[in-house]
Design an enzyme around this catalytic site. Structure first.
Site, PDB file in Angstrom:
ATOM      1  N   HIS A   1      10.690   0.604  11.717  1.00 10.22           N
ATOM      2  CA  HIS A   1      10.796  -0.238  12.912  1.00 10.22           C
ATOM      3  C   HIS A   1       9.818   0.259  13.975  1.00 10.22           C
ATOM      4  CE1 HIS A   1      12.349  -2.120  16.526  1.00 10.22           C
ATOM      5  NE2 HIS A   1      12.587  -0.929  17.032  1.00 10.22           N
TER       6      HIS A   1
ATOM      7  N   TYR B   1      17.840   3.665   4.678  1.00  9.81           N
ATOM      8  CA  TYR B   1      18.516   2.366   4.518  1.00  9.81           C
ATOM      9  C   TYR B   1      17.844   1.406   3.535  1.00  9.81           C
ATOM     10  CZ  TYR B   1      15.230   1.120   8.306  1.00  9.81           C
ATOM     11  OH  TYR B   1      14.115   0.948   9.084  1.00  9.81           O
TER      12      TYR B   1
ATOM     13  N   ARG C   1       8.460  -5.968   6.705  1.00  9.11           N
ATOM     14  CA  ARG C   1       8.022  -4.897   7.594  1.00  9.11           C
ATOM     15  C   ARG C   1       7.794  -3.650   6.743  1.00  9.11           C
ATOM     16  NH1 ARG C   1      12.634  -2.634  10.786  1.00  9.11           N
ATOM     17  NH2 ARG C   1      12.391  -1.005   9.221  1.00  9.11           N
TER      18      ARG C   1
END
Lengths: 394, 325
Positions: free
Chosen positions: A282, A291, A278
């Site tokens: 998100h 992160y 990805r």
């Protein structure tokens, strides 16, 4: 009936399944050439270009719409960036009448099937032409014309539904199957496990396509499962499985084509694990920098599935730099023009608040709507979206 | 005292609870290094380690089943469900397990240490699945406590109260106010009582009952009504289950009128329970029908969210209708 058992042993023999290694199926290298010994699936020029154009459209749409979200024109957005090959390669291997039950990051499949730019925009802006009547957040598309069941945000709920839908297709004998898409995070939900088991037990023509994109929001796969990927779970349900390079559109296409044949000809469900990444956050609400590292993202940018397919098409003489420039420009213009149109359109009518709760508006809901109209007439300035609908005399 | 928004106050409560008792654990989807999608658990993993604050796999029924087991063992789990809309896969674990652990075992076992945190409510353009107020489902389940704070100060005190309460508590946080509600919050360890409503404002003509984010809406309506000399008493229920009948009944005996407001749909909403109980307790004192100002009996919409919401204007109109009855 007794369950068939392996040979008896008389000392404890534990196994962790590590003897089963699931290879990754790959055809296309990043430079656009095939791996040695690999054979490209049979793809007509037109079909290959249709696939590629859907990839470019998806990329352009995602870039423009994220920008629109950042400008405050759109409330929310989710990008498919980096996963276009996994989604479009699989959709292209289906019959267009096969049903798609997606998670929410599969706009590429819709683009491939021919969802128009207007249709995308009407949903994104929740205007009066949105098929979903402005009731759901952006990217919750649906289309009966394109056999794409409307997206629901709760994760994994579509997976057992796909099994039920496909069981109905099997009974109807129409030769079609259902594909369901989900991420490796959603595969942790109970619904995933229930779905695989039911599909295997009832021999259902369904394809489970897991987009293993590395992250469930911030949670990396290493904190999602101890196993090596999602694929080994198929064994537990006695289901066929294939793992594929999700950034390799040819491999995804071929894996799905084979899976579809098993599903519709032999009523055997198949799990496909597409290994991808990805590249975006998100959603527009997410900031991945807290992160994961830029370095990690860069490494995956090098594996861009669009570039890989573009190089393959160029090598075949089916695509040129000029074609690329023209396509990019025309798609950008189309997305921007369509967006301007869609955002100016009024919202769905006030009545749409109470329709479709049931097949017919109940008396109680009709009364609630009447009360609401009377209230809006009293305070038209407070409800600018709907005031003109109730003040101009019904 | 320190100025904090509701997220900081919640984070402060979790930090306080974890520092005071090493049995307290915080976990859920993305709560680890990321600190949760709203950052309510920021820095807890860094401070207390991965064993006490961690990401779980993405599986709500697993999170709450795991939490039930931990609580039965004697730990004090504070489990986060990312959005209240996503609590339903865990409904079985909460309704059939958490709520009945003590009763079914004759109190041999209990999960009293359990607290479930979940952001709830609308007003953030979240559509069906990032907006719901599911408190009434849980209020229909004896054995659970259901708590909803209205601001930062309340959030810290009630959350500490919930974590230390020896019953399973579902703690719904009004996410619309996460950053919007800012106030003075003691940095010390303090608890607010569960099961006790609070009279936020005294008045004599009508009693207004709400909880969570809806208190702010009711207060806006009260401001309008008081300009027209309607004296309003505002009660924050704070705990939905078991709820504080006495405080509400005493107020209605005084004012003779009651309005209950919540974002959840009208039918079967917790307002219905309040209305039924109060009409039984205060029947001869009521001067007008008990009013409910709520969401519509529809799924939570998006484009027409403003129209759906029980906003201050709707509350104001209902106040007027009640006093002019």
């Amino acid at each position: 009936m007794t369950t068939p058992s392996p040979e008896d042993v008389h000392t404890p023999m534990l196994t962790d399944g590590d003897e089963f290694r699931i290879p990754t199926y790959k055809l296309l290298q990043q430079d656009g050439t095939l791996y040695e010994g690999a054979e490209a699936p049979h793809l007509e020029r037109d079909k290959a270009l249709r696939m590629y154009q859907a990839m470019v459209f998806t990329r352009v749409l995602d870039e423009r719409m994220l920008a629109a979200q950042r400008q405050g024109r759109l409330s929310f957005y989710m990008q498919c960036t980096g996963e276009e090959a996994a989604v479009i390669g699989s959709a292209a291997a289906l019959d267009d009448a096969d049903v798609i039950m997606a998670q929410y990051r599969e706009q590429g499949a819709l683009a491939y099937r021919g969802f128009t730019t207007d249709e995308f925009m009407n949903q994104l802006f929740g205007n009066e032409l949105d098929y979903g009547k402005g009731r759901q957040m952006p990217v919750h598309y649906g289309s009966t014309r394109l056999n794409y069941v409307t997206i629901s945000s709760p994760l994994a709920t579509q997976i057992p539904q796909a099994v039920g839908y496909a069981y109905g297709q099997k009974l109807a004998g129409d030769g079609h199957c259902t594909i369901t898409y989900f991420g490796e995070g959603a595969a942790s939900e109970g619904d995933f496990h229930a779905a695989l088991n039911m599909a295997a037990v009832h021999k259902v023509p369904v394809i489970f396509l897991c987009r293993n994109n590395g992250y469930a929001i911030s949670t990396p796969t290493i904190e999602q499962f101890a196993a090596e990927g999602v694929a080994p779970r198929a064994f537990g349900y006695r289901m066929h499985v294939i793992r594929v390079d999700g950034n390799d559109i040819l491999a995804v296409y071929e894996a799905t084509r084979v899976a579809r044949r098993m599903a519709v000809e032999d009523n055997r469900p198949v799990l496909i694990e597409a290994m991808t990444y990805r590249l975006a956050g998100h959603s527009s609400s997410d900031d991945p920098s807290s992160y994961r590292s830029k370095k990690e993202e860069e490494a995956w940018r090098e594996k861009d599935p669009l570039l890989r397919m573009q190089r393959w098409l160029t090598d075949k003489g089916w695509w040129s730099e000029d074609d690329e420039k023209r396509l990019q420009e025309s798609m950008r213009r189309e997305v921007l023009d369509t967006m301007k149109r869609a955002e100016k359109r009024p919202p769905p009518p006030l009545e749409s608040l109470v329709t479709d709760v049931y097949d017919e508006v109940t008396p109680a809901l009709a009364e609630q709507l009447d009360q609401l109209k009377a209230h809006i007439r009293k305070y038209p300035d407070a409800y600018p979206k709907s005031a003109s609908q109730v003040t101009g005399g019904d | 005292m320190a100025r904090m928004n509701m997220l900081q106050a919640i984070n402060h409560a979790l930090d306080t609870a974890m520092a005071a008792d090493e049995r307290v654990l915080c976990f859920g989807e993305d709560v680890g290094v990321f600190g949760g999608v709203f950052r309510a658990t920021s820095n807890l993993q860094q401070k207390y380690g991965k064993a006490r604050c961690f990401n779980t796999p993405l599986v709500e029924q697993g999170i709450i089943g795991f939490a039930n087991g931990l609580a039965a063992q004697g730990s004090i789990p504070v489990a986060e469900i990312q959005f209240a809309d996503y609590i339903f896969p865990a409904f079985d674990q909460i309704v059939n397990e958490s709520a009945k652990y003590r009763y079914r075992s004759g109190n041999l076992f209990n999960v009293g240490g359990l607290t479930i945190r979940a952001p709830y409510g609308g007003g953030i353009a979240g559509g069906h699945y990032h907006s719901q107020s599911p408190e009434a489902y849980f209020a229909h389940t004896p054995g659970l406590k259901v708590v909803v704070p209205r601001n930062a100060h309340q959030a810290k005190g009630l959350l500490l109260g919930a974590i230390r309460d020896d019953n399973p508590v579902v703690f719904f946080e009004p996410k619309r106010l996460y950053r919007a509600s800012v106030g003075d919050v003691p940095e010390s360890d303090y608890q607010l009582p569960l099961g006790e409503a609070e009279v936020v404002k005294e008045g004599s003509d009508i009693t207004l009952v709400a909880w969570g984010a809806q208190i702010e809406v009711v207060e806006q309506a009260v401001e309008m009504a008081e300009k027209e000399r309607v004296s309003c008493e505002v009660i924050d229920l704070r705990t939905i289950l078991p709820w504080d009948v006495e405080t509400v009944a005493n107020s209605v005996l005084k004012t003779g009128r009651l309005l209950v407001s919540h974002e959840a749909p009208l039918t079967g909403g917790f307002g219905a329970e309040v209305a039924a109980t109060i009409q039984a307790r205060c029947f001869l004192y009521l001067e007008s029908p008990i009013a409910r100002v709520t969401g519509l009996d529809t799924p939570f919409p998006l484009a027409l969210e403003k129209e759906y919401m029980p906003d201050h204007l709707k509350v104001y109109e209902a106040i007027k209708a009640s006093v002019e009855f």
